[in-house]
Design an enzyme around this catalytic site. Structure first.
Site, PDB file in Angstrom:
ATOM      1  N   SER A 164       0.854  -1.215   0.150  1.00  0.00           N
ATOM      2  CA  SER A 164      -0.004  -0.012  -0.145  1.00  0.00           C
ATOM      3  C   SER A 164       0.900   1.224   0.099  1.00  0.00           C
ATOM      4  O   SER A 164       1.964   1.188   0.316  1.00  0.00           O
ATOM      5  CB  SER A 164      -1.119   0.011   1.136  1.00  0.00           C
ATOM      6  OG  SER A 164      -1.987  -1.072   1.143  1.00  0.00           O
ATOM      7  N   ASN A 167      -0.356   7.744   0.548  1.00  0.00           N
ATOM      8  CA  ASN A 167      -1.384   8.781   0.354  1.00  0.00           C
ATOM      9  C   ASN A 167      -2.886   8.467   0.796  1.00  0.00           C
ATOM     10  O   ASN A 167      -3.433   9.105   1.599  1.00  0.00           O
ATOM     11  CB  ASN A 167      -1.545   9.286  -0.981  1.00  0.00           C
ATOM     12  CG  ASN A 167      -1.683   7.981  -1.932  1.00  0.00           C
ATOM     13  OD1 ASN A 167      -1.592   7.149  -1.644  1.00  0.00           O
ATOM     14  ND2 ASN A 167      -1.927   8.739  -3.079  1.00  0.00           N
ATOM     15  N   TYR A 168      -3.097   7.139   0.967  1.00  0.00           N
ATOM     16  CA  TYR A 168      -4.378   6.562   1.319  1.00  0.00           C
ATOM     17  C   TYR A 168      -4.079   5.294   2.139  1.00  0.00           C
ATOM     18  O   TYR A 168      -4.352   4.211   1.692  1.00  0.00           O
ATOM     19  CB  TYR A 168      -5.379   6.531   0.368  1.00  0.00           C
ATOM     20  CG  TYR A 168      -6.020   7.791  -0.191  1.00  0.00           C
ATOM     21  CD1 TYR A 168      -7.257   8.598   0.749  1.00  0.00           C
ATOM     22  CD2 TYR A 168      -5.384   8.272  -1.113  1.00  0.00           C
ATOM     23  CE1 TYR A 168      -7.498   9.800   0.088  1.00  0.00           C
ATOM     24  CE2 TYR A 168      -5.774   9.521  -1.615  1.00  0.00           C
ATOM     25  CZ  TYR A 168      -6.836  10.293  -0.981  1.00  0.00           C
ATOM     26  OH  TYR A 168      -7.150  11.391  -1.218  1.00  0.00           O
ATOM     27  N   LYS A 190       2.100  -5.347   3.142  1.00  0.00           N
ATOM     28  CA  LYS A 190       3.173  -4.607   3.457  1.00  0.00           C
ATOM     29  C   LYS A 190       2.714  -3.138   3.555  1.00  0.00           C
ATOM     30  O   LYS A 190       2.336  -2.514   2.634  1.00  0.00           O
ATOM     31  CB  LYS A 190       4.387  -4.667   2.351  1.00  0.00           C
ATOM     32  CG  LYS A 190       5.457  -3.494   2.267  1.00  0.00           C
ATOM     33  CD  LYS A 190       6.050  -3.633   3.557  1.00  0.00           C
ATOM     34  CE  LYS A 190       7.294  -2.520   3.555  1.00  0.00           C
ATOM     35  NZ  LYS A 190       6.634  -1.079   3.304  1.00  0.00           N
ATOM     36  N   ASP A 228      11.865  -7.091  -2.872  1.00  0.00           N
ATOM     37  CA  ASP A 228      12.304  -7.984  -4.059  1.00  0.00           C
ATOM     38  C   ASP A 228      11.965  -9.699  -3.394  1.00  0.00           C
ATOM     39  O   ASP A 228      11.521 -10.451  -4.018  1.00  0.00           O
ATOM     40  CB  ASP A 228      13.565  -8.020  -4.472  1.00  0.00           C
ATOM     41  CG  ASP A 228      13.692  -6.820  -5.460  1.00  0.00           C
ATOM     42  OD1 ASP A 228      12.695  -6.050  -5.454  1.00  0.00           O
ATOM     43  OD2 ASP A 228      15.008  -6.681  -5.864  1.00  0.00           O
ATOM     44  N   GLU A 263      -1.763  -0.342  -9.495  1.00  0.00           N
ATOM     45  CA  GLU A 263      -2.268   0.734  -9.743  1.00  0.00           C
ATOM     46  C   GLU A 263      -1.058   1.859  -9.501  1.00  0.00           C
ATOM     47  O   GLU A 263      -0.611   2.052  -8.497  1.00  0.00           O
ATOM     48  CB  GLU A 263      -3.358   1.039  -8.757  1.00  0.00           C
ATOM     49  CG  GLU A 263      -4.540   2.018  -9.344  1.00  0.00           C
ATOM     50  CD  GLU A 263      -3.842   3.201  -8.825  1.00  0.00           C
ATOM     51  OE1 GLU A 263      -3.285   3.954  -9.437  1.00  0.00           O
ATOM     52  OE2 GLU A 263      -3.995   3.791  -7.711  1.00  0.00           O
ATOM     53  N   CYS A 297      -2.587   9.839  -7.113  1.00  0.00           N
ATOM     54  CA  CYS A 297      -2.176   9.456  -8.400  1.00  0.00           C
ATOM     55  C   CYS A 297      -3.141  10.069  -9.317  1.00  0.00           C
ATOM     56  O   CYS A 297      -2.849  10.152 -10.764  1.00  0.00           O
ATOM     57  CB  CYS A 297      -2.044   7.997  -8.389  1.00  0.00           C
ATOM     58  SG  CYS A 297      -3.835   7.166  -7.916  1.00  0.00           S
TER      59      CYS A 297
END
Length: 488
Positions: A164, A167-168, A190, A228, A263, A297
């Site tokens: 995530s 920003n939100y 995460k 990774d 996204e 975004c």
């Protein structure tokens, strides 16, 4: 404080939060932590665990071991479990608002909206559950399947790795966790490193709501150190990531054979034609550019205005921007709070300076105080300026003038991003024509982009991502088709 005391310890007034792995609240394997800083006053909010690869592996294996537990749970029970979680969050709603204001520097008006949206998203679980259906396909429509029929149903991917953004951090995490669990997956989240505490609180309430051990795991740590390892882990079946396009491309390059939902970034144009409702366009474009300090975004980070009306439009924008008060995010009247961190503030400052040095007109703002950046209006931005093409993620109204319809579409589509766009016109034919020509995931007519709970599908094209999300759409993304053929 009783409900929260289980997952943190306190020393000299500083709280140190633990991670949620396999139904237990744990410290990192090497006992390392990192600070969460309030961007508004630069004070310490708390410390969280800095997960190691060993911790990440433990979380993923915990989710893997729990995948059959959740997939075998009746769908109605999964939905009811998420509804119980929504009720608990509503009960402690103020605590979530307070922590978002502190760790994200989010103005309280936006923090309240984010928490409310998260609750509502969870409460739509029962409706989403009804959309998880299969189909019957007769075989006698095709010669080689005469005498056969098929049943096609949907199966979970197993383990969904959810990553995530800052920003939100609350709502976007829920838009990943809720459909994943509803679809029968277990989840490793995460959490965003800048503001992860809200999702540790979420995990605590998920524990109280009865989510089985291992079905939800929340870890905190550095993406550069464990990212990774997590995305390439063989037991991860799907990755749902929201973040920058650079990070998304990197994930795609190392993930291997996994389902990806990405996204990513955007450089969303708001096209204002000469026949637009001027006052409406001004309000929506300014809101689209400045909401949450532009750290979205789907921010309207390019305002394309037809030359004939540009001067009038700019004057009205300058008047509208005055309504956007900068200040303490704890105050209800504040609409512009701080940027999330030093790197973000430096980037906005660089983009504005670059534009001004190349001839853009700085009409208001442009100054920085700590992590606060004034609402800024740049006019006559040209293609040779970085701010015309790079994500801004700051409170800047960037105005680009155009002459013709075709020029507006060309400028919009030259971007490598393709997330959102807005079109302002009174001509429905022009609006539909523009919407069909714009190369992006969604186009909004006569309003700024606003995706809310996800009633309409949302996602990007080109460098803005892969896949679509939203009510029902996210559940479909998090399941795979499974075909069973019968010979009659």
């Amino acid at each position: 404080m009783g409900v929260w005391s289980r997952f943190f310890s306190s020393s000299r007034g500083v709280k140190t939060y633990r991670m949620f792995i396999g139904g237990e609240w744990v410290r990192s394997s090497n006992k390392a932590t990192f600070d969460v800083i309030n961007p508004a006053n630069r004070k310490l909010v708390g410390r969280v665990q800095k997960a190691t690869r060993e911790d990440a592996d433990k979380a993923i294996k915990s989710a893997w071991n729990a995948r059959k537990t959740i997939s075998s749970m009746p769908l109605i029970e999964r939905a009811r479990m998420l509804e119980r979680l929504a009720d608990l969050i509503e009960k402690y709603q103020k605590d979530f608002v307070d922590i978002l204001v502190q760790e994200a520097g989010k103005p309280v008006c936006y923090a309240e909206g984010e928490v409310k949206a998260g609750i509502e998203r969870l409460r739509f679980s029962m409706e989403e559950a009804k959309a998880i259906r299969g189909e019957y396909i007769p075989g006698d429509l095709v010669p080689d399947t005469v005498g056969k029929f098929a049943i096609v149903n949907r199966k979970p991917y197993g383990v969904v790795l959810a990553i995530s953004p800052f920003n939100y951090p609350f709502f976007i995490s829920i838009t990943k966790i809720s459909p994943a669990i509803l679809a029968g997956n277990s989840v490793v989240l995460k959490a965003a490193s800048d503001d992860p505490i809200c999702m540790l609180m979420f995990a605590r309430l998920a524990e109280l709501a009865g989510i089985p051990e291992g079905v939800l795991n929340v870890i905190t740590g550095s993406g550069s150190e464990i990212g990774d390892f997590m995305v390439s882990h063989p037991k991860v079946g799907m990755i749902s990531f929201t973040g920058s396009s650079a990070a998304g491309k990197h994930i795609a390059s190392v993930a291997g054979m996994k389902k990806l939902h990405l996204e990513l970034g955007g450089k969303c144009p708001g096209i204002v034609f000469e026949d637009a409702d001027m006052d409406l366009a001004v309000r929506e474009c300014v809101k689209g550019a400045l909401k949450f300090s532009g750290q979205r975004c789907d921010s309207l980070s390019r305002i394309l205005v037809q030359e004939k009306i540009a001067n009038t439009f700019v004057k009205k924008v300058l008047a509208e921007v005055k309504n956007w008060k900068v200040g303490d995010p704890r105050k209800k009247s504040t609409r512009i709070g701080p940027l999330i961190n030093e790197k973000a503030a430096d980037k906005v400052e660089e983009l504005v300076r670059d534009a001004v040095s190349k001839g853009a007109r700085l009409l208001t703002g442009g100054k920085r105080r700590g992590l606060y950046f004034e609402p800024t209006v740049l006019d006559r931005v040209k293609a040779n300026m970085r701010i015309a093409w790079e994500e801004t993620f700051g409170p800047v109204v960037t105005i680009i003038r155009f002459r013709t319809f075709d020029e507006a579409i060309k400028i919009s589509n030259q971007s490598g991003y393709g997330l959102d766009a807005s079109v302002f016109t009174r001509d429905i034919d022009k609006a539909v024509k523009a919407a069909n020509l714009l190369e992006c995931g969604s186009v909004t007519i006569n309003a700024a982009p606003a995706h809310g709970l996800g009633n309409f599908p949302f996602g990007g094209d080109k460098d803005s991502g892969i896949g679509r999300e939203g009510l029902v759409y996210s559940v479909e993304e998090m399941t795979k088709l499974h075909t069973i053929v019968f010979k009659t």
